[in-house]
Design a protein around this motif. Structure first.
Motif, PDB file in Angstrom:
ATOM      1  N   LEU A 116       0.827  -1.209   0.000  1.00 60.78           N
ATOM      2  CA  LEU A 116       0.000   0.000   0.000  1.00 60.78           C
ATOM      3  C   LEU A 116       0.862   1.260   0.000  1.00 60.78           C
ATOM      4  O   LEU A 116       0.546   2.243  -0.683  1.00 60.78           O
ATOM      5  N   LEU A 117       1.946   1.218   0.745  1.00 56.07           N
ATOM      6  CA  LEU A 117       2.859   2.361   0.787  1.00 56.07           C
ATOM      7  C   LEU A 117       3.452   2.630  -0.600  1.00 56.07           C
ATOM      8  O   LEU A 117       3.480   3.784  -1.070  1.00 56.07           O
ATOM      9  N   ILE A 118       3.896   1.575  -1.279  1.00 54.41           N
ATOM     10  CA  ILE A 118       4.475   1.733  -2.609  1.00 54.41           C
ATOM     11  C   ILE A 118       3.418   2.229  -3.602  1.00 54.41           C
ATOM     12  O   ILE A 118       3.703   3.076  -4.465  1.00 54.41           O
ATOM     13  N   ILE A 119       2.196   1.725  -3.481  1.00 51.29           N
ATOM     14  CA  ILE A 119       1.104   2.177  -4.348  1.00 51.29           C
ATOM     15  C   ILE A 119       0.902   3.675  -4.220  1.00 51.29           C
ATOM     16  O   ILE A 119       0.828   4.403  -5.214  1.00 51.29           O
ATOM     17  N   VAL A 120       0.820   4.155  -2.988  1.00 51.92           N
ATOM     18  CA  VAL A 120       0.582   5.582  -2.736  1.00 51.92           C
ATOM     19  C   VAL A 120       1.727   6.426  -3.282  1.00 51.92           C
ATOM     20  O   VAL A 120       1.507   7.481  -3.908  1.00 51.92           O
ATOM     21  N   TRP A 156       1.365   1.978 -10.407  1.00 50.53           N
ATOM     22  CA  TRP A 156       0.628   1.815  -9.147  1.00 50.53           C
ATOM     23  C   TRP A 156      -0.542   0.838  -9.326  1.00 50.53           C
ATOM     24  O   TRP A 156      -0.849   0.050  -8.434  1.00 50.53           O
ATOM     25  N   LEU A 157      -1.159   0.878 -10.515  1.00 50.62           N
ATOM     26  CA  LEU A 157      -2.308   0.010 -10.788  1.00 50.62           C
ATOM     27  C   LEU A 157      -1.879  -1.454 -10.854  1.00 50.62           C
ATOM     28  O   LEU A 157      -2.614  -2.344 -10.404  1.00 50.62           O
ATOM     29  N   THR A 158      -0.701  -1.734 -11.396  1.00 51.27           N
ATOM     30  CA  THR A 158      -0.233  -3.119 -11.463  1.00 51.27           C
ATOM     31  C   THR A 158      -0.083  -3.703 -10.060  1.00 51.27           C
ATOM     32  O   THR A 158      -0.356  -4.888  -9.841  1.00 51.27           O
ATOM     33  N   ILE A 159       0.331  -2.871  -9.120  1.00 55.33           N
ATOM     34  CA  ILE A 159       0.501  -3.342  -7.740  1.00 55.33           C
ATOM     35  C   ILE A 159      -0.863  -3.550  -7.086  1.00 55.33           C
ATOM     36  O   ILE A 159      -1.070  -4.525  -6.357  1.00 55.33           O
ATOM     37  N   VAL A 160      -1.791  -2.630  -7.352  1.00 53.73           N
ATOM     38  CA  VAL A 160      -3.161  -2.800  -6.839  1.00 53.73           C
ATOM     39  C   VAL A 160      -3.744  -4.118  -7.326  1.00 53.73           C
ATOM     40  O   VAL A 160      -4.327  -4.891  -6.557  1.00 53.73           O
ATOM     41  N   LEU A 161      -3.576  -4.399  -8.606  1.00 55.56           N
ATOM     42  CA  LEU A 161      -4.116  -5.635  -9.179  1.00 55.56           C
ATOM     43  C   LEU A 161      -3.449  -6.865  -8.575  1.00 55.56           C
ATOM     44  O   LEU A 161      -4.125  -7.851  -8.258  1.00 55.56           O
ATOM     45  N   GLY A 175      -4.826  -7.324  -5.251  1.00 54.20           N
ATOM     46  CA  GLY A 175      -6.246  -7.637  -5.362  1.00 54.20           C
ATOM     47  C   GLY A 175      -6.483  -9.103  -5.699  1.00 54.20           C
ATOM     48  O   GLY A 175      -7.443  -9.720  -5.225  1.00 54.20           O
ATOM     49  N   PHE A 176      -5.601  -9.681  -6.498  1.00 52.19           N
ATOM     50  CA  PHE A 176      -5.703 -11.098  -6.835  1.00 52.19           C
ATOM     51  C   PHE A 176      -5.077 -11.988  -5.756  1.00 52.19           C
ATOM     52  O   PHE A 176      -5.475 -13.148  -5.592  1.00 52.19           O
ATOM     53  N   TYR A 177      -4.099 -11.455  -5.051  1.00 51.00           N
ATOM     54  CA  TYR A 177      -3.351 -12.251  -4.075  1.00 51.00           C
ATOM     55  C   TYR A 177      -4.113 -12.462  -2.766  1.00 51.00           C
ATOM     56  O   TYR A 177      -4.129 -13.564  -2.215  1.00 51.00           O
ATOM     57  N   VAL A 178      -4.760 -11.421  -2.270  1.00 51.07           N
ATOM     58  CA  VAL A 178      -5.427 -11.497  -0.963  1.00 51.07           C
ATOM     59  C   VAL A 178      -6.490 -12.599  -0.915  1.00 51.07           C
ATOM     60  O   VAL A 178      -6.531 -13.373   0.052  1.00 51.07           O
ATOM     61  N   LEU A 197      -6.517 -17.419  -9.264  1.00 50.85           N
ATOM     62  CA  LEU A 197      -6.259 -15.972  -9.286  1.00 50.85           C
ATOM     63  C   LEU A 197      -4.767 -15.658  -9.311  1.00 50.85           C
ATOM     64  O   LEU A 197      -4.371 -14.533  -9.617  1.00 50.85           O
ATOM     65  N   MET A 198      -3.938 -16.659  -9.004  1.00 53.27           N
ATOM     66  CA  MET A 198      -2.502 -16.437  -9.078  1.00 53.27           C
ATOM     67  C   MET A 198      -2.046 -16.193 -10.519  1.00 53.27           C
ATOM     68  O   MET A 198      -0.986 -15.588 -10.744  1.00 53.27           O
ATOM     69  N   ILE A 199      -2.833 -16.628 -11.489  1.00 48.20           N
ATOM     70  CA  ILE A 199      -2.469 -16.400 -12.895  1.00 48.20           C
ATOM     71  C   ILE A 199      -2.582 -14.913 -13.251  1.00 48.20           C
ATOM     72  O   ILE A 199      -1.608 -14.323 -13.746  1.00 48.20           O
ATOM     73  N   PRO A 200      -3.735 -14.257 -13.018  1.00 49.24           N
ATOM     74  CA  PRO A 200      -3.762 -12.813 -13.295  1.00 49.24           C
ATOM     75  C   PRO A 200      -2.828 -12.026 -12.382  1.00 49.24           C
ATOM     76  O   PRO A 200      -2.310 -10.974 -12.785  1.00 49.24           O
ATOM     77  N   LYS A 201      -2.584 -12.513 -11.152  1.00 52.37           N
ATOM     78  CA  LYS A 201      -1.612 -11.854 -10.279  1.00 52.37           C
ATOM     79  C   LYS A 201      -0.234 -11.866 -10.930  1.00 52.37           C
ATOM     80  O   LYS A 201       0.477 -10.848 -10.945  1.00 52.37           O
ATOM     81  N   THR A 202       0.132 -13.014 -11.483  1.00 46.00           N
ATOM     82  CA  THR A 202       1.414 -13.136 -12.163  1.00 46.00           C
ATOM     83  C   THR A 202       1.479 -12.206 -13.369  1.00 46.00           C
ATOM     84  O   THR A 202       2.506 -11.556 -13.617  1.00 46.00           O
TER      85      THR A 202
END
Length: 223
Positions: A149-153, A171-176, A179-182, A197-202
């Motif tokens: 979250l810190l890096i995103i901001v 920043w959006l790539t990190i959000v995604l 978002g897929f990892y959690v 979901l690990m596939i779109p995370k990758t």
């Protein structure tokens, strides 16, 4: 079918990020941000290989249940290298935007990274167990999520409003990716399909690496 698709996907992923990382390191012409980005990509690919290669072997042979220890150790190594990935990305941010000082911010990054790694090293994680505790899976990911979250901001603040076009979606790539990892962390053990979901995370991480690579190519072409 799953074994073939997943194995091919993992091979393409690992080769892509590692090759791009090496090309960035070699082609950076001494520009620190791109050297760091290349190191980041190599760390990402090499770290993930410790988990993905045993997984591919397991899927193509006797099954995941017979590779519990190798997969567990691989997950541990990947957890640590992913943490280092974000630490390096923080230094990419500092280098790209010529940030000086802000020692409290740097300390926060290192404290969160250290907390994540220490929690990952705890035996209570039971990495090599068939049924590792969900509670520790959540606990060790809290500092990791805060670091993300810190890096995103940080990147969002420097790219909003059309600033820095090459990095505008980083920043959006990190959000995604988070978002897929959690959901995988929370539900994959009870709902195995969530693990897909690990596939779109990758793919989000590949996008991150490509952003750095094409930014480097564009920067060098301008010179």
């Amino acid at each position: 079918m799953q074994a073939i698709f997943e194995t091919l996907f993992d091979i393409v992923y690992l080769l892509t990020v590692i090759i791009l990382g090496i090309r960035m390191i070699k082609g950076s012409r001494g520009i620190r941000q791109y050297q760091l980005f290349g190191m980041m990509a190599v760390v990402l690919g090499c770290g993930d290989a410790f988990h993905l290669i045993p997984r591919a072997v397991a899927l193509c042979t006797s099954g995941l249940e017979n590779f519990t220890s190798a997969l567990g150790v691989g997950k541990l190594i990947t957890s640590i290298t992913m943490t280092l990935f974000y630490v390096l990305l923080y230094y990419v941010w500092r280098s790209r935007y010529q940030i000086t000082g802000q020692n409290d911010l740097t300390a926060s990054v290192w404290i969160l990274a250290a907390a994540r790694i220490i929690l990952c090293m705890m035996p209570q994680n039971a990495w090599t167990s068939m049924n590792p505790p969900l509670s520790w899976g959540i606990l060790r990911n809290i500092p990791f999520l805060l670091l993300g979250l810190l890096i995103i901001v940080l990147f969002w603040k420097h790219t909003r409003g059309g600033q820095d076009q090459p990095f505008r979606f980083l920043w959006l790539t990190i959000v995604l990716s988070f978002g897929f990892y959690v959901p995988v962390v929370l539900f994959a053990d009870t709902v195995p399909a969530v693990g897909m979901l690990m596939i779109p995370k990758t793919c989000a991480y590949v996008w991150t690496v490509l952003i750095g690579y094409f930014a480097m190519k564009g920067s060098i072409a301008e010179k």
